[in-house]
Design an enzyme around this catalytic site. Sequence first.
Site, PDB file in Angstrom:
ATOM      1  N   TYR A 187      22.185  -6.369  20.789  1.00 35.05           N
ATOM      2  CA  TYR A 187      22.119  -6.421  19.324  1.00 35.05           C
ATOM      3  C   TYR A 187      20.836  -7.122  18.869  1.00 35.05           C
ATOM      4  CZ  TYR A 187      23.896  -6.656  14.564  1.00 35.05           C
ATOM      5  OH  TYR A 187      24.064  -6.481  13.229  1.00 35.05           O
ATOM      6  N   HIS A 221      23.656 -11.845   6.778  1.00 33.12           N
ATOM      7  CA  HIS A 221      22.904 -10.619   6.525  1.00 33.12           C
ATOM      8  C   HIS A 221      23.670  -9.389   7.009  1.00 33.12           C
ATOM      9  CE1 HIS A 221      19.870  -7.472   7.117  1.00 33.12           C
ATOM     10  NE2 HIS A 221      19.145  -8.095   6.203  1.00 33.12           N
ATOM     11  N   ASP A 222      24.194  -9.444   8.229  1.00 32.52           N
ATOM     12  CA  ASP A 222      24.900  -8.302   8.804  1.00 32.52           C
ATOM     13  C   ASP A 222      26.413  -8.481   8.790  1.00 32.52           C
ATOM     14  OD1 ASP A 222      22.368  -7.387   9.328  1.00 32.52           O
ATOM     15  OD2 ASP A 222      22.556  -7.393  11.514  1.00 32.52           O
ATOM     16  N   THR A 223      26.879  -9.578   8.188  1.00 33.80           N
ATOM     17  CA  THR A 223      28.317  -9.853   8.192  1.00 33.80           C
ATOM     18  C   THR A 223      28.790 -10.148   6.772  1.00 33.80           C
ATOM     19  OG1 THR A 223      27.767 -12.144   8.821  1.00 33.80           O
ATOM     20  CG2 THR A 223      28.389 -10.630  10.603  1.00 33.80           C
TER      21      THR A 223
END
Length: 456
Positions: free
Chosen positions: A168, A224-226
């Site tokens: 990731y 940001h991604d969660t």
Amino acid sequence: MQAVSTLLLLLPTALAATAPTFKAPSAGPLVASPNYVGTSNSTLPKPTIVPGKHFDRFIQIWIENTDYASAASTAAFSDLAKQGIALNSYYAVTHPSQPNYLAAAGGDFWGLSDDNLYNIPSNISTIVDLLEEKNISWVSYQESMPTDGYAGFNFTSNNYLNSSAPPYTYYVRKHNPTIIYDSVAEVPSRAALHRNFNDFAADVNASALPQWVFITPNLVNDAHDTTIDFAGQWVDYFLLPLLNDTRFNDNKTLILLTFDETETYTVNNQIYSLLLGGAVPENLRGTTDNTYYTHYSSLSTVENNWSLGSLGRGDTNKTLNNVYSVVASTTGYVNNNITGAAIPFTNATGTIPGPLNAELYVPFTAPDVNAVGAGGGKVFVAPSLNVNFTAAAAPAPVNLTALGQTVPAAGPINGTSSGSGSAPAPTASGKSGAMRVEVAAAGILAALVGTAALFL
């Protein structure tokens, strides 16, 4: 292409169906872990403390893309507010993420309205120049960055949240502001002060934390991604125990916990921000401060505290550069009293001319060398700076995209060697710029796919 379109349509449903689950990357914030990628490169030397008027250490921690109300209603952040001062009128300066980070380091976002790869020319100054003039130690700690001084666009590592998923991309350069400036990145001793969280653990354990500290969590821990709840769990894991550790937070430490920007672009850019640490007086803990602040306030507050010079940019803008009141009350600095409808809108994107705006391009210009900042010192001028090439001397904004030209990634202050202020020579039909955008778009797609893989 049809498969990509189908994937993009399915991703929101897939992500909504599986809520992300926080997993601590280490046994504790001061415990080394392979999840932080790179091993520690020993420790920094213990700093010689340069006393400040109100604080001796300033720590910034940035979280991502959250509207004020969402953060304020999240338990982790509302609970933290009881230990510090809630700054209820704090605003980001633009959208998207990267220009806000640039502003907090260099006093300007240069018209930027994207998150692509840029290198700010070496004669453009930053907070680093001001700190080093007064021998004040500094460091940037970046979670999931692989090596000290890493200047890559991003970095992909083992997926510690889901070991069965592909690697990731946890680290991105756009959230590491000082490394984007060549005046920092091209000086080895400065570049080496961009360190990962294994370094952070080693430095704090050795009581070697510098005086100016910028901390960025990785792309899942910073929301940001969660989600903001996920970031709240990271705050509980990382920050709460450190508040009770005098090697991190002593009675002369001021900590700013803030966000880069709002998630919603159609509202003004109010972001949730807290002042924490031992430098917050007991009688002010659990209180609110309604003074108008922006990301430039982190610069002007530091300048005011240590009687530094300035950058002659947003840090000297009397509308945008209020000093945190808890510090101003110690130093005697007088803030403006902007409130309500007088607060400017800073939610626009792509509307400000600048050297990183392809549609409203103007070359890099010299700062206002006659400006007076909150520290009272002189405006810093790099040795190779053409001080005569000011905003007044610059040509009118031009549309490089319409001319088939691209924004230069780096170069002399005005994009030429002569100081004439002309636009750079066109690339081959703008292909290099187009390729950069295509690569960025591919990266966005990869991030979306990776986010799905994280939780499925």
